[in-house]
Design an enzyme around this catalytic site. Structure first.
Site, short mmCIF file in Angstrom:
data_model
loop_
_atom_site.label_atom_id
_atom_site.label_comp_id
_atom_site.label_asym_id
_atom_site.label_seq_id
_atom_site.Cartn_x
_atom_site.Cartn_y
_atom_site.Cartn_z
N HIS A 16 0.87 -1.18 0.00
CA HIS A 16 0.00 0.00 0.00
C HIS A 16 0.90 1.23 0.00
CE1 HIS A 16 -3.53 -2.49 1.11
NE2 HIS A 16 -2.59 -3.24 1.68
N HIS A 194 -8.09 -8.35 -0.82
CA HIS A 194 -7.65 -8.84 0.49
C HIS A 194 -8.72 -9.80 0.99
CE1 HIS A 194 -4.88 -5.51 0.35
NE2 HIS A 194 -4.50 -5.63 1.60
N GLU A 197 -7.28 -12.50 5.84
CA GLU A 197 -6.27 -11.92 6.73
C GLU A 197 -6.85 -12.07 8.14
OE1 GLU A 197 -5.80 -7.64 6.42
OE2 GLU A 197 -3.86 -7.65 7.44
N ASP A 275 3.37 -5.13 2.54
CA ASP A 275 2.08 -4.57 2.96
C ASP A 275 2.20 -3.07 3.27
OD1 ASP A 275 -0.63 -4.74 3.38
OD2 ASP A 275 -0.52 -5.86 5.26
N1 HPA Z 1 -5.33 -5.08 5.33
C1 HPA Z 1 -6.40 -4.39 4.95
N2 HPA Z 1 -6.34 -3.12 4.56
C2 HPA Z 1 -5.16 -2.53 4.53
C3 HPA Z 1 -4.02 -3.20 4.92
C4 HPA Z 1 -4.11 -4.55 5.33
O1 HPA Z 1 -3.14 -5.23 5.69
N3 HPA Z 1 -3.02 -2.32 4.78
C5 HPA Z 1 -3.53 -1.17 4.32
N4 HPA Z 1 -4.84 -1.28 4.17
ZN ZN Z 2 -2.64 -5.10 2.53
#
Ligand code: HPA
Ligand code: ZN
Length: 315
Positions: A16, A194, A197, A275
């Site tokens: 990001h 995503h 996670e 990340d």
């Molecule tokens: N997860 C979800 N959103 C995000 C992340 C992440 O690791 N990093 C920046 N935005």
């Molecule tokens: Zn991310």
């Protein structure tokens, strides 16, 4: 540190740009833009980088992004990241940016995009680093707002290769964005999201079946679902895993319990990524080094992970 790791040519597929904003640059931009910060100095800000979960991190990440105001700010942010890439032998990058984080504060879409894209183009020419930019929707906002963002992006269609989905995962399943992803695909854009996670394996299934993603970002919770694991292996669906992030956000309580190498050995196409490196303690090579130190990653495993990253590129 680890010359053999540094020497491996790598692609970074989960980064990001707003998360590459180092505290020093954050303070410099605040001064340039005459913004008063709630932290006394860089050390005080670094001291605030202690998180119990994704949301605690996101609260600080959105607050930090507030110093980004001008095209030059976005250029400087992106350029600083590309210099890290060059130092670490990252030869190709597919970064995310979150336009809504900025347009919701009144920064025009094109200001954000022009700054980022100019730096990426210069990085290609001057540093030899190729790229594919990914526009990421904030999943805590509505699908309607994602549609608005896609519409604002369409005059610049050729600047992107894909759309993605980030921010608060729990309670915001991929299914919420099925229509806007279909619209993006109809415009010829690729898709990533995503999933898995903090969210359950079901969110990974949805990302694959409803959003038709080319890759899963994170995806580490896939190991809870054997049928899903088999699908990832059979279809060689890449996972963009971010080990240091997972520890900082407590997805795993200790790097020694991280599942990336176990997945690699089972034949899942896992890759190593940073990340939000400014917040999580390192760029790609620090992530590789952590796997070596905590999990005994071998040189052969590192080579396969690096090779996976080159093969999992969208462009
Ligand atoms: N997860 C979800 N959103 C995000 C992340 C992440 O690791 N990093 C920046 N935005
Ligand atoms: Zn991310």
């Amino acid at each position: 540190m680890y010359d053999w790791l540094n020497a491996l040519p790598k692609a970074e597929l989960h980064l990001h740009l707003e998360g590459s904003l180092e505290p020093e640059l954050l303070f410099a931009l605040a001064e340039r833009n005459k913004i008063k910060l709630p932290w006394h100095d860089v050390e005080a800000l670094r001291g605030a980088y202690a998180f119990n979960n994704l949301q605690e991190f996101l609260d600080l990440y959105y607050q930090g992004a507030d110093v980004l105001r001008t095209e030059q700010d976005f250029y400087d942010l992106t350029w600083a990241y590309l210099q890290k890439c060059q130092a670490q032998n990252v030869v190709h990058t597919e970064p995310f940016f979150d336009p809504q984080t900025h347009t919701d504060r009144g920064i025009p879409f094109e200001v954000v995009l022009r700054g980022i894209k100019q730096a990426l183009v210069d990085g290609e020419k001057q540093l030899g680093i190729s790229h594919g930019l990914i526009l990421s929707f904030l999943r805590h906002l509505s699908e309607e707002q994602a549609f608005d963002t896609l519409e604002q992006a369409m005059p610049f269609r050729d600047a992107f290769v894909a759309v993605g989905l980030d921010s608060s995962e729990l309670g915001h399943p991929p299914s919420k964005f099925q229509r806007v992803f279909a619209k993006a695909r109809s415009e010829g854009l690729l898709t990533v999201a995503h999933a898995g996670e903090e969210g359950p394996p079901e969110y990974i299934w949805q990302a694959l079946d409803l959003l038709k993603v080319q890759r899963i970002d994170h995806g580490v919770r896939a190991s809870e679902d054997e049928r899903l694991m088999q699908r990832l292996i059979d279809e060689q669906i890449p996972l963009t895993v971010c080990p240091l992030s997972n520890i900082k956000l407590r997805v795993f309580d200790d790097m020694r319990r991280h599942n990336i190498l176990a997945m690699l050995e089972r034949g899942v196409k896992v890759t190593v990524n940073s990340d939000d490196p400014a917040y999580f303690g390192g760029y790609v090579n620090e992530n590789f080094a952590a796997l070596h130190e905590a999990l005994g990653m071998s040189e052969a495993q590192a080579r396969r992970l690096a090779q996976n990253s080159l093969e999992a590129r969208l462009v």
